[in-house]
Design an enzyme around this catalytic site. Structure first.
Site, PDB file in Angstrom:
ATOM      1  CE  LYS A 110     -15.480 -52.321  -7.475  1.00 50.58           C
ATOM      2  NZ  LYS A 110     -16.062 -53.322  -8.452  1.00 50.58           N
ATOM      3  CE  LYS A 193      -8.008 -53.242  -8.552  1.00 48.02           C
ATOM      4  NZ  LYS A 193      -8.923 -54.346  -8.263  1.00 48.02           N
ATOM      5  CE  LYS A 196     -12.449 -54.511 -16.159  1.00 46.95           C
ATOM      6  NZ  LYS A 196     -13.691 -55.421 -16.222  1.00 46.95           N
TER       7      LYS A 196
HETATM    8  P1  TYM Z   1     -12.548 -57.943 -12.736  1.00 41.89           P
HETATM    9  O1  TYM Z   1     -13.632 -57.629 -13.943  1.00 41.89           O
HETATM   10  O2  TYM Z   1     -12.451 -56.705 -12.124  1.00 41.89           O
HETATM   11  O3  TYM Z   1     -11.224 -58.439 -13.474  1.00 41.89           O
HETATM   12  C1  TYM Z   1     -11.127 -59.508 -14.289  1.00 41.89           C
HETATM   13  C2  TYM Z   1      -9.675 -60.164 -14.051  1.00 41.89           C
HETATM   14  O4  TYM Z   1      -8.809 -59.534 -14.236  1.00 41.89           O
HETATM   15  C3  TYM Z   1      -7.910 -59.340 -13.126  1.00 41.89           C
HETATM   16  N1  TYM Z   1      -7.396 -57.914 -12.815  1.00 41.89           N
HETATM   17  C4  TYM Z   1      -6.052 -57.851 -12.521  1.00 41.89           C
HETATM   18  N2  TYM Z   1      -4.787 -58.594 -12.589  1.00 41.89           N
HETATM   19  C5  TYM Z   1      -3.862 -57.862 -12.264  1.00 41.89           C
HETATM   20  N3  TYM Z   1      -3.484 -56.737 -12.386  1.00 41.89           N
HETATM   21  C6  TYM Z   1      -4.441 -55.982 -12.402  1.00 41.89           C
HETATM   22  N4  TYM Z   1      -4.251 -54.586 -12.375  1.00 41.89           N
HETATM   23  C7  TYM Z   1      -5.715 -56.462 -12.390  1.00 41.89           C
HETATM   24  N5  TYM Z   1      -7.030 -55.782 -12.570  1.00 41.89           N
HETATM   25  C8  TYM Z   1      -7.817 -56.717 -12.795  1.00 41.89           C
HETATM   26  C9  TYM Z   1      -8.926 -59.786 -11.920  1.00 41.89           C
HETATM   27  O5  TYM Z   1      -8.317 -60.188 -10.767  1.00 41.89           O
HETATM   28  C10 TYM Z   1      -9.747 -60.780 -12.693  1.00 41.89           C
HETATM   29  O6  TYM Z   1      -8.973 -62.063 -12.447  1.00 41.89           O
HETATM   30  N6  TYM Z   1     -15.407 -60.066  -9.379  1.00 41.89           N
HETATM   31  C11 TYM Z   1     -14.664 -60.327 -10.561  1.00 41.89           C
HETATM   32  C12 TYM Z   1     -15.154 -61.202 -11.698  1.00 41.89           C
HETATM   33  C13 TYM Z   1     -15.846 -62.438 -11.185  1.00 41.89           C
HETATM   34  C14 TYM Z   1     -15.051 -63.636 -10.969  1.00 41.89           C
HETATM   35  C15 TYM Z   1     -16.200 -64.599 -10.792  1.00 41.89           C
HETATM   36  C16 TYM Z   1     -13.663 -63.885 -10.869  1.00 41.89           C
HETATM   37  C17 TYM Z   1     -17.048 -62.736 -11.067  1.00 41.89           C
HETATM   38  N7  TYM Z   1     -17.206 -64.011 -10.722  1.00 41.89           N
HETATM   39  C18 TYM Z   1     -15.920 -66.101 -10.342  1.00 41.89           C
HETATM   40  C19 TYM Z   1     -13.457 -65.260 -10.855  1.00 41.89           C
HETATM   41  C20 TYM Z   1     -14.365 -66.166 -10.659  1.00 41.89           C
HETATM   42  C21 TYM Z   1     -14.171 -59.208 -10.900  1.00 41.89           C
HETATM   43  O7  TYM Z   1     -14.869 -57.997 -10.907  1.00 41.89           O
HETATM   44  O8  TYM Z   1     -13.100 -59.074 -12.085  1.00 41.89           O
END
Ligand code: TYM
Length: 330
Positions: A110, A193, A196
């Site tokens: 990032k 992957k 968004k």
């Molecule tokens: P975020 O918002 O990017 O994504 C949310 C969840 O979706 C999963 N994910 C995917 N799984 C499979 N294939 C994909 N292409 C894919 N894209 C996204 C992510 O692995 C995630 O589980 N940092 C985290 C948010 C967060 C969080 C936490 C998660 C903040 N605090 C504490 C767990 C525990 C994030 O940006 O996820």
């Protein structure tokens, strides 16, 4: 057993979020006390528009409800309304090491070449994520594979804190990675992957996409000219084909080999329309529920408010114990 996970309220929920994380959340809420949150504090680590952030938080919460999160079963809230997340994050800043954060691949991706210009929050992002789960003594954290490294860091922080302060305070959280769809890939590039932040909307299926949009995106998904083989091993070098078969299997809640047993020898001309029908059958009821929920945004805000109150109560004892362990209660 306690389940905790979060999602950033930026853009739309897509099929990767759904298959990689949300579907597990929906299943796990019936098995254990569960907390799910919109990570609005994490969203602040890049430039935001305040109005958009507020609207996205409500819309993302409505999408989670539409996908099956039940506020009578799970606690649904937005992170910013539970001050323990930010407070514990600060307490853990003394435990986390610069070297650990420097190794985070998400930080490297990032920030790119512009590390000097990146926000401090983008660098310390994983410490807040550690606080998110440690504040509730989470045992299981259902996430996609891309969050595995952040969860390992949370375990390292918990271990070092317990050791440094001679307490058995923090539970070590276990990542629970979806076995069916740990990493859903882009429809345009089988090596990236689904995300968004991909500028091409054709690269992902959003949970709000119309039936026609879903069918069209899958029709145009990048593939190759070969017919499907009868084992996944034979798809090792065909990333796009492997991705579509994995998506099919995850949506149908069956194994990839069972999908190939059905479609072996057929080309994508036959496979893609079948996949589109399946995706529409799974996603259109979610979209319809979401449309109804968005008619009453105030009701969604009330769910978050009530969830926030319950979450504050659950985080308070751990925050207090951490403050005591650190000599902050005099
Ligand atoms: P975020 O918002 O990017 O994504 C949310 C969840 O979706 C999963 N994910 C995917 N799984 C499979 N294939 C994909 N292409 C894919 N894209 C996204 C992510 O692995 C995630 O589980 N940092 C985290 C948010 C967060 C969080 C936490 C998660 C903040 N605090 C504490 C767990 C525990 C994030 O940006 O996820």
């Amino acid at each position: 057993m306690r389940v905790v996970s979060g999602i950033q309220p930026t853009g739309n929920l897509h099929l990767g979020n759904y298959l990689g994380a949300i579907r597990q959340w929906v299943a796990m809420q019936h098995q254990a006390e569960s907390l799910f949150f919109l990570a609005d504090l994490h969203a602040l680590t890049v430039a935001i528009d305040p109005k958009e952030l507020a609207a996205n938080t409500i819309e993302m919460a409505a999408t989670l409800l539409a996908a099956g999160i039940d506020p009578d079963k799970a606690i649904l809230f937005n992170q910013a309304r539970v001050p323990a997340h930010a407070e514990l994050c600060w307490l853990l800043q003394g435990t986390a090491r610069m070297g650990w954060l420097n190794r985070m691949t998400q930080w490297k991706d990032k920030a790119g070449k512009n590390r000097e210009g990146a926000s401090v929050g983008l660098f310390t992002y994983p410490v807040l994520q550690a606080a998110d789960v440690l504040a509730y003594q989470a045992t299981h954290v259902p996430v996609g594979d891309d969050q595995r490294q952040h969860l390992e860091l949370a375990r390292d922080i918990a271990t070092k804190f317990n050791l440094d302060f001679g307490v058995e305070l923090f539970t070590l959280p276990e990542p629970f990675i979806s076995p069916a769809a740990p990493r859903v890939m882009s429809l345009r590039d089988g090596t990236a992957k689904m995300s968004k932040s991909d500028p091409s909307d054709a690269s992902r299926i959003n949970l709000i996409d119309s039936d026609d949009a879903i069918a069209q995106k899958l029709r145009k998904a990048r593939t190759d000219a070969e017919p499907l083989p009868d084992t996944m091993a034979a798809l090792a070098e065909r990333a796009e084909a492997r991705n579509l078969v994995t998506i099919y299997a995850a949506l149908a809640e069956t194994g990839a080999d069972a999908v190939l047993a059905q479609y072996a020898g057929q080309g994508f001309g036959a496979f893609k329309p079948a996949l589109a029908d399946l995706a529409i059958a799974v996603l259109s009821p979610i979209r319809e529920r979401l449309t109804r929920l968005l008619d009453d945004r105030a009701a969604v805000a009330t769910v978050l408010e009530q969830g926030g109150e319950r979450a504050r109560g659950l985080a308070a004892p751990t925050l207090l114990a951490a403050q005591r362990a650190m000599g902050l209660h005099v």
